[in-house]
Motif scaffolding. Structure first.
Motif, short mmCIF file in Angstrom:
data_model
loop_
_atom_site.label_atom_id
_atom_site.label_comp_id
_atom_site.label_asym_id
_atom_site.label_seq_id
_atom_site.Cartn_x
_atom_site.Cartn_y
_atom_site.Cartn_z
N LYS A 170 0.83 -1.20 0.00
CA LYS A 170 0.00 0.00 0.00
C LYS A 170 0.87 1.26 0.00
O LYS A 170 2.03 1.22 0.41
CB LYS A 170 -0.92 0.00 1.22
N SER A 239 -2.36 2.83 -6.89
CA SER A 239 -3.03 2.75 -5.59
C SER A 239 -3.06 4.13 -4.96
O SER A 239 -2.14 4.94 -5.13
CB SER A 239 -2.31 1.77 -4.67
N ASP A 251 -8.61 3.03 0.98
CA ASP A 251 -7.64 2.49 0.03
C ASP A 251 -8.35 2.19 -1.29
O ASP A 251 -9.36 1.47 -1.30
CB ASP A 251 -7.00 1.21 0.56
N SER A 253 -7.52 1.11 -5.48
CA SER A 253 -6.48 0.63 -6.40
C SER A 253 -7.09 0.27 -7.74
O SER A 253 -8.27 -0.10 -7.84
CB SER A 253 -5.74 -0.57 -5.81
#
Length: 272
Positions: A170, A239, A251, A253
């Motif tokens: 990440k 990401s 998050d 992506s």
């Protein structure tokens, strides 16, 4: 014994107990720094949809961390089958991007769109429903887990044989990156680039990953006048991480995998 005599005797006794240790501490040479323990490294997995020690998970799991993936040169999902027990693959006539995975002998009936898989593939919790494009590049990966046996309770349908649980790296709030280039036989060219970009300090960051692999064919097909078993793959992943509050993190992506190659024909063209 008078009160003063009793106190003197007590002080003398205490001195006798502690003085030897003080003297030995002063006389002992400075100890050399202790070497780091050489025990087994603790492995954290998410086989039960939460982070746990591998030793505490009641599931048959083979886990690979980032260092182990690099050491074993596991560059795609297919390479996992060569490094974990009880998992095999069957090649398809459609190219290197399609995989028929089997765990403990449980495999699907083919790669047609109407055929469900027996081994589920998950990347950051997202399910890959079909084998087309499932041989994704293992680039900038935090961990990869091979779960053997039925996993329907936690991972849902189409995991009767098992599941592949892959976690990517990440974005972080530090600027960084890497670049790797390679060249080999059959004009093999490989390149991988990773860039981590902090946008807003401790609030917003992005991570970009690109990988390219190509090589000439290992054979020649005179009927089609083309190479056989060549490769030309590109993989992109972007990401984004946003810490909206102290207790809320987002998050997001996006990844894209494309490949072009020529595989051996499964049809007999002529018989003489």
């Amino acid at each position: 014994m008078t009160n003063s005599s009793w106190k003197s005797a007590l002080c003398a006794g205490v001195s006798l107990v502690f003085l030897p240790s003080i003297a030995s501490a002063q006389a002992a040479p400075q100890a050399a720094p202790q070497a780091a323990p050489t025990g087994l490294e603790e492995v954290i997995v998410t086989a039960q949809r939460r982070e746990e020690r591998l030793a505490d998970v009641p599931v048959a799991v083979t886990a690979f961390g980032a260092r182990e993936l690099e050491r074993r040169q596991i560059a795609d999902v297919r390479a996992l089958t060569e490094n974990a027990p009880s998992i095999t693959f069957t090649a398809t006539p459609y190219g290197n991007n399609d995989l028929i995975l089997a765990i403990r002998g449980v495999a699907p009936g083919g790669v047609l769109p109407n055929v469900d898989q027996a081994v589920g593939t998950y990347v950051d919790g997202i399910y890959y429903a079909r084998p087309e494009g499932s041989n994704l590049a293992m680039v900038d990966i935090a961990s990869a887990e091979v779960l053997r046996g039925p996993q329907g309770t936690l991972f849902g349908r189409n995991t009767i044989g098992g599941a592949l649980n892959i976690t990517t790296n990440k974005p972080t709030y530090d600027f960084g990156g890497s670049l790797k280039l390679g060249y080999g036989n059959y004009n093999a060219i490989s390149g991988t680039g990773v860039v981590n970009l902090p946008i807003i300090a401790d609030k917003l960051a992005a991570r970009l990953v690109y990988s390219h692999v190509e090589h000439d064919g290992y054979g020649y097909n005179p009927t089609l006048a083309s190479d056989v078993a060549d490769q030309n793959d590109d993989y992109i992943r972007a990401s984004l991480r946003a810490d909206l509050t102290s207790r809320m993190r987002l998050d997001v992506s996006f990844d894209h995998y494309a490949g072009a190659n020529h595989q051996p024909l499964w049809v007999l063209n002529a018989y003489l």
